[in-house]
Structure formats: structure tokens, C-alpha cells
Design a protein around this motif. Structure first.
Motif, PDB file in Angstrom:
ATOM      1  N   UNK A  61       0.368  -1.144   0.089  1.00 24.78           N
ATOM      2  CA  UNK A  61       0.003  -0.012   0.140  1.00 24.78           C
ATOM      3  C   UNK A  61       0.515   1.165  -0.280  1.00 24.78           C
ATOM      4  N   UNK A  62       2.156   1.481   0.889  1.00 28.56           N
ATOM      5  CA  UNK A  62       2.774   2.781   0.866  1.00 28.56           C
ATOM      6  C   UNK A  62       3.731   3.235  -0.198  1.00 28.56           C
ATOM      7  N   UNK A  63       3.162   2.225  -1.478  1.00 23.59           N
ATOM      8  CA  UNK A  63       3.784   2.884  -3.121  1.00 23.59           C
ATOM      9  C   UNK A  63       2.966   4.062  -2.809  1.00 23.59           C
ATOM     10  N   UNK A  64       1.695   3.766  -2.608  1.00 21.93           N
ATOM     11  CA  UNK A  64       0.828   4.704  -3.146  1.00 21.93           C
ATOM     12  C   UNK A  64       0.450   5.865  -1.209  1.00 21.93           C
ATOM     13  N   UNK A  95      -5.249  17.622 -10.052  1.00 20.08           N
ATOM     14  CA  UNK A  95      -5.529  15.973  -9.372  1.00 20.08           C
ATOM     15  C   UNK A  95      -4.953  15.074 -10.043  1.00 20.08           C
ATOM     16  N   UNK A  96      -3.782  14.874  -9.863  1.00 20.00           N
ATOM     17  CA  UNK A  96      -2.531  13.774  -9.946  1.00 20.00           C
ATOM     18  C   UNK A  96      -3.469  12.214  -9.527  1.00 20.00           C
ATOM     19  N   UNK A  97      -3.752  11.899  -9.456  1.00 22.13           N
ATOM     20  CA  UNK A  97      -4.976  10.490  -8.940  1.00 22.13           C
ATOM     21  C   UNK A  97      -3.646   9.772  -9.428  1.00 22.13           C
ATOM     22  N   UNK A  98      -4.294   8.641  -8.278  1.00 21.66           N
ATOM     23  CA  UNK A  98      -3.402   7.167  -8.790  1.00 21.66           C
ATOM     24  C   UNK A  98      -4.115   6.114  -8.432  1.00 21.66           C
ATOM     25  N   UNK A  99      -4.085   4.814  -8.832  1.00 21.95           N
ATOM     26  CA  UNK A  99      -4.202   3.446  -8.464  1.00 21.95           C
ATOM     27  C   UNK A  99      -3.820   2.548  -8.833  1.00 21.95           C
ATOM     28  N   UNK A 100      -3.522   1.682  -8.024  1.00 29.10           N
ATOM     29  CA  UNK A 100      -2.546   0.860  -7.841  1.00 29.10           C
ATOM     30  C   UNK A 100      -3.386  -0.978  -7.360  1.00 29.10           C
ATOM     31  N   UNK A 101      -3.324  -1.710  -8.195  1.00 28.45           N
ATOM     32  CA  UNK A 101      -3.748  -2.757  -8.245  1.00 28.45           C
ATOM     33  C   UNK A 101      -2.868  -3.651  -8.008  1.00 28.45           C
ATOM     34  N   UNK A 113       1.059  12.452 -12.135  1.00 27.28           N
ATOM     35  CA  UNK A 113       1.639  11.852 -11.161  1.00 27.28           C
ATOM     36  C   UNK A 113       2.687  10.737 -11.352  1.00 27.28           C
ATOM     37  N   UNK A 114       3.453  10.591 -10.192  1.00 28.16           N
ATOM     38  CA  UNK A 114       5.070  10.016 -10.494  1.00 28.16           C
ATOM     39  C   UNK A 114       5.142   8.821  -9.283  1.00 28.16           C
ATOM     40  N   UNK A 115       4.133   8.024  -9.266  1.00 26.11           N
ATOM     41  CA  UNK A 115       3.850   6.920  -8.244  1.00 26.11           C
ATOM     42  C   UNK A 115       4.270   5.899  -8.742  1.00 26.11           C
ATOM     43  N   UNK A 116       5.851   5.074  -7.777  1.00 26.40           N
ATOM     44  CA  UNK A 116       6.255   3.662  -8.830  1.00 26.40           C
ATOM     45  C   UNK A 116       5.927   2.441  -7.655  1.00 26.40           C
ATOM     46  N   UNK A 176      10.883   1.825  -9.779  1.00 19.60           N
ATOM     47  CA  UNK A 176      11.802   2.874 -10.907  1.00 19.60           C
ATOM     48  C   UNK A 176      10.499   3.498 -11.669  1.00 19.60           C
ATOM     49  N   UNK A 177       9.679   2.456 -11.847  1.00 17.29           N
ATOM     50  CA  UNK A 177       8.749   1.729 -13.128  1.00 17.29           C
ATOM     51  C   UNK A 177       6.979   1.420 -12.798  1.00 17.29           C
ATOM     52  N   UNK A 178       6.176   2.198 -13.203  1.00 14.15           N
ATOM     53  CA  UNK A 178       4.424   2.146 -12.880  1.00 14.15           C
ATOM     54  C   UNK A 178       4.223   0.869 -12.353  1.00 14.15           C
ATOM     55  N   UNK A 179       4.926  -0.680 -12.340  1.00 11.91           N
ATOM     56  CA  UNK A 179       4.705  -2.022 -12.590  1.00 11.91           C
ATOM     57  C   UNK A 179       5.513  -2.760 -12.056  1.00 11.91           C
TER      58      UNK A 179
END
Length: 331
Positions: A135-138, A273-279, A306-309, A318-321
Motif C-alpha cells: 500500500x505504501x507505494x501510493x 488532480x494527480x490521482x493514482x490507482x494501484x492494483x 502523477x509519478x507514483x512507482x 522506478x516504474x509503474x509496474x
């Protein structure tokens, strides 16, 4: 007479050894990390501490009598792929504290996990802050506090609390103006299969009269082999950006098998509005009580710059997946 004295000394030494205990423990964790969506494209590598940070620790207790004990923990992280020290080279960068425990609860002093972080790791996050789906990725983790005094109450009818204060140890810039202090606390209710934690964390800027703050309401309910997880977080960073974060997750355990699923939504309240969704999805297979194999995948959809990794227990990624495959042994 000398035999009596020798016997008495031997009995005294045996009693002292029985009253004082020191344990050596640790985690050896290594695996393959394949990252996607990085600036340089896909990037496979061998990593350390994907599910749990690799560590070597010492912890002990000494019975002081009348229900009072002295306690300590010294825990350092290391990178099993290179042998290098973790946490920026700190010898005991994971934890280092000493304190007292008794009927009043416990009070400890040193570098410690924040109470707020416990609400994420122990209750909200099915991944327990490890692997690609953590969860702490986001969400803000607020993992550790330096120069911290932590008080934990005894449990009463399912209720307990933890409160921590971290001294900033920065000279006052103005009269009455402190900097870099940290306040963290949680109120917990765990009457049985339901666990609920309400936590708050506040960190002051080291230079400016400003602060970041996070408030979390986390819950976990276990029914048989299934645990359901949920959390809601309100956050404000030092730059003043605000967000509302929500998590839903599931853990399924059966014999040596464990399946982890979670979804995290970050709702940025600023105009950008830099939203993000993680699965995230994970699977662990227990080869033995202290050894398991694991596989996990995490993916983040970033909106409007948004730049969450996607990271893991010891690396921010360093990537989004990312895909993780590895082995963890606890000793």
C-alpha cells in the motif's frame, strides 16, 4: 565451606541466566524484480528484501522483579544481493531502542517504528508493506521515528493505544518555534476477529514553520481462512498538497498457500488532480514454517503527471509496474 560458596555462585549464575534472555533473529530475502514503465524501459534485476527487508537483529529482556522487565532491540538491515548495509549505511537502521515493560504497559526510547505505520502494516495492508502490491507505494508510510519516546498501554477489554514523540533536536530559530518534531499515535480496538485502528501522524518541517500530517482509519476482519482489509486516509504533505486515499484488500490462507489482493485509490485534492490507482496480487507458498516462496505483481495508473512507482519492502521502484519472484527465510 568452599563447596558451599561454589554451589551458591553456580545457583546465582543460573538464576541470572534464567532471568535475562538475548535472542538473535533475522530475515534472509532475495528474488527477481522485473520493472516496467521505467524511463529506461523494462529492467530485470536481483533484489534483496522484496517481501520483508533482510535483517539481522538482537533483542533481549531482563526480569527486574515485581513484574518489571528491561527490554531492548538492535536491528540492522542488509542487502543480501551485495552484502552492503541497508538504511543508508546505518548500523542498526531498522530499529534501535531500550526501555521498560510492566503492568503499566511499556515505554521505549530510540529509533522505532511509528504507531501510525503499524496501522498500515499490521491491519490495512494485505501485503504487510512488502512485495509489489504494498500500500505504501501510493499511501504515506511514515515508517520510523528517530529520537523517539514510545508509550504503549496495556490492553483492556480489547482497547489499547500507542503514543510516540520524536524530538527534532534542531535549535529553535525563533522563540517558541520548534522544528522537525514528530508526533504519532494510534487507538486500537481488537475484540476478536475484528481489528480497528485510528491513527494520526504529524511531522514538522526542519526549516519552515509548517508540517505534514496523515490520519488513517484501518480495519481488518477475519472469518475462517479469509481476512478482509479496508482503510481510509487523509493526508497533507509539507508542500500543502492534500489527498484522500482508500484501500480494499483480501487475504486467503489455506495450508501452505496464501493469496493477497488489494486495490488502492489516491484522490488528489489539488487543482492538478494527480490521482493514482494501484492494483496488486500476490501468492506465497510455505515450504516450512519459516521459509516461503513468493510471487507478486503490482500496477499503478498515474493521472495528470502523477509519478507514483511500484516498489517493495526495501526499494521504492522506478516504474509503474513490477513483478517479484523470490524466497524468504526467517530465523
Amino acid at each position: 565451606m568452599k563447596y558451599v560458596i561454589t554451589a551458591a555462585l553456580a545457583m546465582t549464575a543460573a538464576a541470572a541466566q534464567a532471568q535475562s534472555q538475548v535472542h538473535i533473529y533475522g530475515v534472509a530475502d532475495a528474488g527477481l524484480v522485473a520493472e516496467y514503465g521505467t524511463p529506461a524501459g523494462s529492467s530485470p534485476a536481483i533484489g534483496s528484501g522484496l517481501a520483508s527487508g533482510s535483517r539481522l537483529g538482537f533483542k533481549g529482556t531482563e526480569d527486574l522483579g515485581n513484574g518489571l522487565s528491561a527490554v531492548f532491540v538492535l536491528e540492522g538491515g542488509y542487502n543480501i544481493d551485495t552484502g552492503a548495509t541497508g538504511q543508508g549505511g546505518l548500523r542498526f537502521g531498522r530499529q534501535a531502542f531500550v526501555g521498560l515493560r510492566g503492568a503499566f504497559g511499556s515505554i521505549t526510547v530510540g529509533r522505532q517504528y511509528s504507531p501510525y505505520y503499524r496501522a498500515i502494516r499490521d491491519v490495512a495492508d494485505p501485503f504487510e508493506d512488502g512485495l509489489a502490491g504494498q500500500a505504501t507505494n501510493v499511501m504515506a508510510g511514515n515508517h520510523r521515528m528517530d529520537n523517539a519516546v514510545l508509550y504503549t498501554t496495556p490492553e483492556r477489554a480489547g482497547w489499547s493505544a500507542e503514543v510516540a514523540y520524536g524530538a527534532g533536536e534542531v535549535p529553535e530559530l525563533d522563540v517558541g518555534k520548534h522544528r522537525k518534531r514528530v508526533f504519532s499515535g494510534v487507538l486500537s480496538y481488537a475484540p476478536g476477529p475484528l481489528v480497528v485502528m485510528l491513527g494520526h501522524h504529524r511531522r514538522e518541517d526542519a526549516l519552515a514553520p509548517d508540517h505534514a500530517r496523515n490520519t488513517i482509519l484501518a480495519a481488518r476482519y477475519t472469518l475462517g481462512a479469509v481476512s478482509a482489509h479496508a482503510a481510509f486516509v487523509r493526508s497533507r504533505d509539507l508542500a500543502g498538497a492534500r489527498s484522500r486515499d482508500a484501500l480494499l484488500g483480501l487475504t486467503w490462507k489455506h495450508g501452505p498457500h496464501r493469496v493477497l489482493l488489494s486495490a488502492v485509490q489516491r484522490d488528489d485534492r489539488s487543482a492538478a488532480r494527480r490521482d493514482a490507482r494501484q492494483y496488486g496480487a500476490g501468492y506465497l507458498y510455505g515450504l516450512a514454517p519459516r521459509t516461503d516462496l513468493y510471487a507478486a505483481y503490482g500496477h499503478i495508473d498515474n493521472d495528470n503527471g502523477a509519478v507514483f512507482t511500484v516498489g517493495n519492502a526495501t526499494d521504492s521502484g522506478s516504474g509503474n509496474a513490477a513483478l517479484n519472484l523470490g524466497i524468504r527465510h526467517c530465523f
